[in-house]
Design an enzyme around this catalytic site. Structure first.
Site, PDB file in Angstrom:
ATOM      1  N   ASP A  26      10.716  49.939  38.088  1.00 29.48           N
ATOM      2  CA  ASP A  26      11.757  49.046  37.712  1.00 29.48           C
ATOM      3  C   ASP A  26      12.722  49.526  37.136  1.00 29.48           C
ATOM      4  OD1 ASP A  26      13.004  46.864  36.439  1.00 29.48           O
ATOM      5  OD2 ASP A  26      11.134  46.104  35.141  1.00 29.48           O
ATOM      6  N   LYS A  82      23.303  49.484  34.572  1.00 28.46           N
ATOM      7  CA  LYS A  82      23.114  48.733  35.775  1.00 28.46           C
ATOM      8  C   LYS A  82      24.127  47.638  35.939  1.00 28.46           C
ATOM      9  CE  LYS A  82      19.203  45.819  37.332  1.00 28.46           C
ATOM     10  NZ  LYS A  82      17.560  45.530  37.109  1.00 28.46           N
ATOM     11  N   GLU A  85      13.228  41.445  42.024  1.00 25.88           N
ATOM     12  CA  GLU A  85      12.554  41.529  40.565  1.00 25.88           C
ATOM     13  C   GLU A  85      11.728  40.234  40.586  1.00 25.88           C
ATOM     14  OE1 GLU A  85      15.576  42.417  37.807  1.00 25.88           O
ATOM     15  OE2 GLU A  85      15.754  44.246  38.595  1.00 25.88           O
ATOM     16  N   ASP A 127      13.508  34.997  35.272  1.00 27.26           N
ATOM     17  CA  ASP A 127      13.546  36.355  34.977  1.00 27.26           C
ATOM     18  C   ASP A 127      14.738  36.538  34.265  1.00 27.26           C
ATOM     19  OD1 ASP A 127      13.797  39.154  34.801  1.00 27.26           O
ATOM     20  OD2 ASP A 127      13.799  39.436  37.172  1.00 27.26           O
TER      21      ASP A 127
END
Lengths: 163, 124, 636
Positions: C20, C82, C183, C205
């Site tokens: 992850d 990211k 994800e 999420d």
């Protein structure tokens, strides 16, 4: 392709899901461990086809078109009755007015009405195809297209209002 | 418990490791499961980790090396190289099961401090 | 306290892992004894802060230590990288509150990628991410004997450029990517495997920098995603920024903060946010002479966060509409991502969906656990035969047409892998080239969508306008990555284009980074290629031998000889240390087994649909409009 299901308009959607899942377990790229590159490539193209077929079969308009095509009838030249067209024109005017007034409640109310109407047309199509009266199905397919387009427009309005 | 060390090396007898009966049983099970019931275990110490040294327990399919001491616990052969034995002398390898996890545990009387999890340690 | 050891097996096969790669933290997990678990450091900590700090003389620090260096070296320490994946230098993202120094682009090609000036060098987000991946892979290598393939998770709402950048980072870190996995789907997999409850679920999420919502149906091990949506620039970082901007900076009395003050303000904001998860009030002492401490209550925090949290509602409602569901039809809502610990977020989710959200699994770890489970499945291990993920394309893909309008070729929420074609024509007499502009997004105008690639189909024979037929095929693979090919139908001129995003690094740039990352540059790269080609060939030979043994009945006369000859040629090629020779022999073997492979697939399908002969089934059905009856064609 119908994923090996008996071609019928009144398709049992949960049976379609079950069959789609069974086939995907064989052809999906994730399930190709231990297979050769040639087999993987072949599975990939099958997975693409299975996904496309599933999508088409779930769509009541495309399902109806396919049923007509089976019986050798073209669906694209069919026109709905003038009365239906008048109805739809009125509905669209109503929708445009509701949109201009930002009256989301009115938009949703119309959508519910049209959805109920669509479901009746789908039931009518299932009955027509079931009895082998494909000719009766032709104008209904055209109606279904109009109603589906109306609901697409509702979606666009809802999204616009939300953003 | 039997040890297969050579008798002509008397100081070495103090430099020994042991396996608890539960550890012997589990080691046998693991060797069996791996399909190599006759393979050995190697215990050792390696540099690194956050407190200085780290423990090693691994399968060994090869015959012992020249610098290895070989122990035998009810048929489970254990190799320890002489350098590691200095740090491991007196250690008992035990097996433990907790709520979350199970595995082998080094009970080393020489261990002065270990890092939070015990992956590495310093010597007294 | 003492650790419990498993017996390390130096001869064990490399293990697949799941990673992850998060905005704030990253984790690595692996399946052991049939259960996915996160791999932890010495202190039992699974989270590796996604922070990379660059020191002078090429020194790179990753993780908790880098996070500690952040306040002392804010400009040389990259956090939340990211957010910049797959983004250009002119992206609005680069202009937000940040302590980083952005390197101004020197050319147009240069502006396709954000670059940071850190210590003694300039780095791209792909390189920074690769550093994080290397550290995670090293942790896995320490625990496992070797690392096999890796599944890396990405936000479901990542576009093609962001996905490609993630894959490039893995390549740079020397990892073999088995799959990019969304994800929320990973989280659902971890939950589903744990609870084995059928139904329709929403996965909400909210991570450090991205928000995703996914609606999926779980049916006896099949995870069928119905719709997904989100915002790839919305997360807990925005909470910190909002708190810093509205409360901390004013309290500090700063109007034009420098990098270190900004860093400090964000730190204080984050601390206040965490403290208010459990307490009703927090008092922050400010590092300023004579200033009173800043007091913040949960109600005030709610007021600051609520408008940001409400932005997630738009995507949630849209996903529900796309799935043709109302909130009452949901079996449950699964919370994922560290930011869902916030009481403001939980209260909003409860309101939005009308159900108490599920949060039994650690919201920080659940994605990595799902990734590890999927890695295990893809490697063909674990024997969890009934599990399958059916995921979707998050954003529509299209082509710009006349007037800058987008012609959508693959709509969002299409199950992948998928393929679609569209035909265009020339608009001028004797036009010999045709420019195609590939875009991704939901807006009507190409200018409002994400530009993925531009390329020109050349060599069209001069014809009157409207005569040429240009068929463009979009294929999206199971990673959600797009490949485009274009063909002039009347003459059959074909051009296959790998869509490398307009915003991103091209293959040469990746190669260059790979070379400079390796000590001996080209030699190492060649050696690695050779090793990879050998491993791949060994696998191909093994599976071919197995296929010949199990399905000998499906072979046509003479076919076995051909296949065995191609196998022998490949074995011979393996003896030479030449990667391209091995590749050629591999391709020959693939050609030789092509037809046999098809028959084996068909046999497998026939078994799946209940032992009926496929031909029989196919004869009884007609092709739905627009779909080739591939199966029937191949069968005859």
């Amino acid at each position: 392709m119908t994923l090996g299901l008996t071609p019928t308009y009144g398709l049992d959607l949960s049976a379609l899901d079950a069959r789609y899942h069974e086939l995907s377990k064989v052809v999906h790229p994730d399930r190709q461990a231990g297979r050769s590159p040639a087999e993987r490539r072949r599975a990939l193209s099958l997975a693409v086809d299975v996904n496309a077929a599933y999508r088409a079969l779930r769509d009541p308009v495309r399902r109806a078109e396919a049923m007509l095509a089976r019986g050798g009838r073209a669906s694209d030249r069919a026109a709905p009755s003038p009365a239906f067209l008048m109805d739809v024109m009125e509905l669209r005017e109503g929708l445009a007015a509701a949109r201009a007034a930002s009256d989301l409640g009115r938009v949703r109310g119309m959508a519910d009405e049209v959805r109920a109407r669509r479901d009746r047309v789908i039931a009518g199509l299932a009955a027509a195809f079931g009895a082998g009266r494909d000719d009766d199905a032709v104008p209904l397919v055209a109606e279904l297209r109009y109603l589906a387009r109306f609901l697409d427009e509702v979606r666009a309005i809802e999204e616009e209002a939300d953003a | 418990m039997m040890t297969a060390e050579s008798p002509k090396d008397p100081p070495a007898s103090k430099l020994a490791v042991t396996l608890s009966p539960r550890a012997v049983e589990m080691a046998k099970a693991r060797l069996q499961k791996r399909g190599t019931p006759d393979a050995a275990l190697r215990l050792g110490v390696k540099g690194g980790g956050c407190s200085g040294f780290g423990y090693v327990v691994e399968f060994s399919d090869d015959p012992p090396r020249e610098r290895d001491r070989v122990f035998d616990f009810d048929g489970v052969r254990v190799y320890v190289d002489k350098k590691s034995l200095v740090y491991l002398a007196g250690t008992t390898l035990d097996w433990e099961q907790t709520l979350m996890k199970s595995g082998f545990k080094f009970l080393n009387p020489q261990e002065a401090a270990s890092c939070g999890c015990g992956h590495s340690f310093t010597v007294k | 306290m003492s650790v419990l050891f498993d017996i390390f097996d130096p001869k064990a096969a490399p293990r697949p892992i799941g990673i992850d790669l998060g905005t704030t933290n990253s984790l690595v997990a692996c399946v052991r004894d049939g259960r996915p678990e996160c791999l932890r450091d010495c202190d039992g900590v699974a989270l590796v802060p996604s922070v990379v700090s660059y020191g002078a003389r090429g020194h790179v620090v990753v993780g908790a230590e880098a996070a500690r260096l952040q306040s002392a070296h804010p400009e040389d320490t990259v956090a939340s990288v990211k957010r910049f994946m797959g983004r250009g230098a002119d992206d609005p993202e680069t202009r937000r509150l940040s302590s980083l120094r952005f390197e101004p682009p020197t050319s147009e090609a240069d502006s396709r990628v954000v670059r940071f000036r850190v210590a003694d060098r300039v780095v791209s987000p792909v390189e920074v991410s690769a550093e994080i991946l290397r550290v995670l892979a090293a942790r896995a290598r320490e625990e496992l004997n070797g690392v096999g393939g890796v599944v890396i998770t990405v936000p479901a709402y990542f576009d093609d450029a962001q996905r490609q950048a993630t894959k490039d980072a893995a390549k740079l870190a020397g990892l073999e990517v088995l799959r990019l996995l969304n994800e929320p789907t990973a989280a659902a997999l971890a939950y589903g495997l744990e609870k084995k409850q059928n139904g329709t679920f929403a996965v909400y999420d909210l991570g450090g920098g991205t928000f995703d919502v996914t609606i999926l149906r779980l049916d006896d091990g099949v995870f069928h995603v119905r719709a997904t949506g989100g915002d790839s620039a919305l997360g807990g970082d925005d909470f910190d920024r909002a708190i810093a901007e509205s409360r901390v900076l004013p309290a500090l009395g700063v109007t034009a903060p420098g990098p270190d003050v900004r860093r400090l303000a964000l730190d204080l904001a984050r601390r206040a946010k965490h403290a208010l998860t459990e307490h009703a009030e927090v008092e922050l002492s400010l590092p300023r002479e004579g200033s009173a401490p800043l007091v913040l209550t949960r109600a005030e925090l709610d007021g600051i966060l609520r408008p940001i949290v409400e932005r997630t509602g738009v995507a949630c409602r849209r996903a529900l509409r796309d799935a043709e569901l109302s909130p009452t039809e949901l079996t449950g809502v699964i919370l994922v991502g560290g930011s869902t610990r916030s009481p403001t977020v939980r209260a909003y989710v409860r309101e939005l969906f009308g159900v108490e959200p599920l949060c039994e699994l650690d919201p920080d770890e659940v994605v990595a656990l799902g990734a590890a489970a999927q890695a295990e499945l893809l490697a063909g291990e674990g024997g969890v035969d009934d599990v399958l993920l059916l995921d979707v394309l998050p954003l529509s893909l299209g082509i710009e047409t006349m007037g800058g309008v987008v012609d959508k070729i693959l709509p969002r929420n299409t199950t992948i892998p998928a393929e679609a074609r569209s035909t265009f024509t020339t608009y001028a007499d004797r036009q010999t080239g045709f420019e195609l502009h590939v875009v991704q997004g939901e807006r009507e105008l190409a200018a409002d969508c994400r530009s993925l690639a531009r390329f020109t189909l050349r060599g069209i024979p001069p014809m009157p306008a409207g005569m040429a037929r240009l068929e463009v095929t979009f294929s999206v693979d199971a990673d959600g990555l797009l490949h485009v090919s274009a063909r002039e139908v009347t003459t059959g001129i074909e051009q296959r284009v790998e869509v490398k995003p307009t915003y991103g690094l091209d293959d040469d740039a990746i190669e260059q980074m790979l070379l400079s990352a390796l000590d001996h540059g080209e030699d190492d790269l060649a050696a690695r290629r050779l090793a990879e080609a050998r491993i791949e060939s060994e696998q191909v030979l093994t599976v071919t031998r197995q296929a010949l043994a199990t399905d000998a009945a499906l072979l046509e006369p003479g076919e076995r000889d051909q296949i065995e000859a191609a196998m022998a040629a490949l074995v011979a090629a393996l003896d030479c240390a030449n990667a391209s020779l091995i590749h050629l022999a591999n391709e020959d073997l693939e050609r030789a087994t092509h037809a046999f492979a098809g028959r084996r697939m068909d046999a497998a399908i026939a078994r799946a649909i209940g032992g009926k002969q496929l031909g029989e089934v196919e004869r009884s059905v007609e092709g739905a409009k627009g779909i080739e009856a591939h199966l029937a064609a191949e069968r005859s």
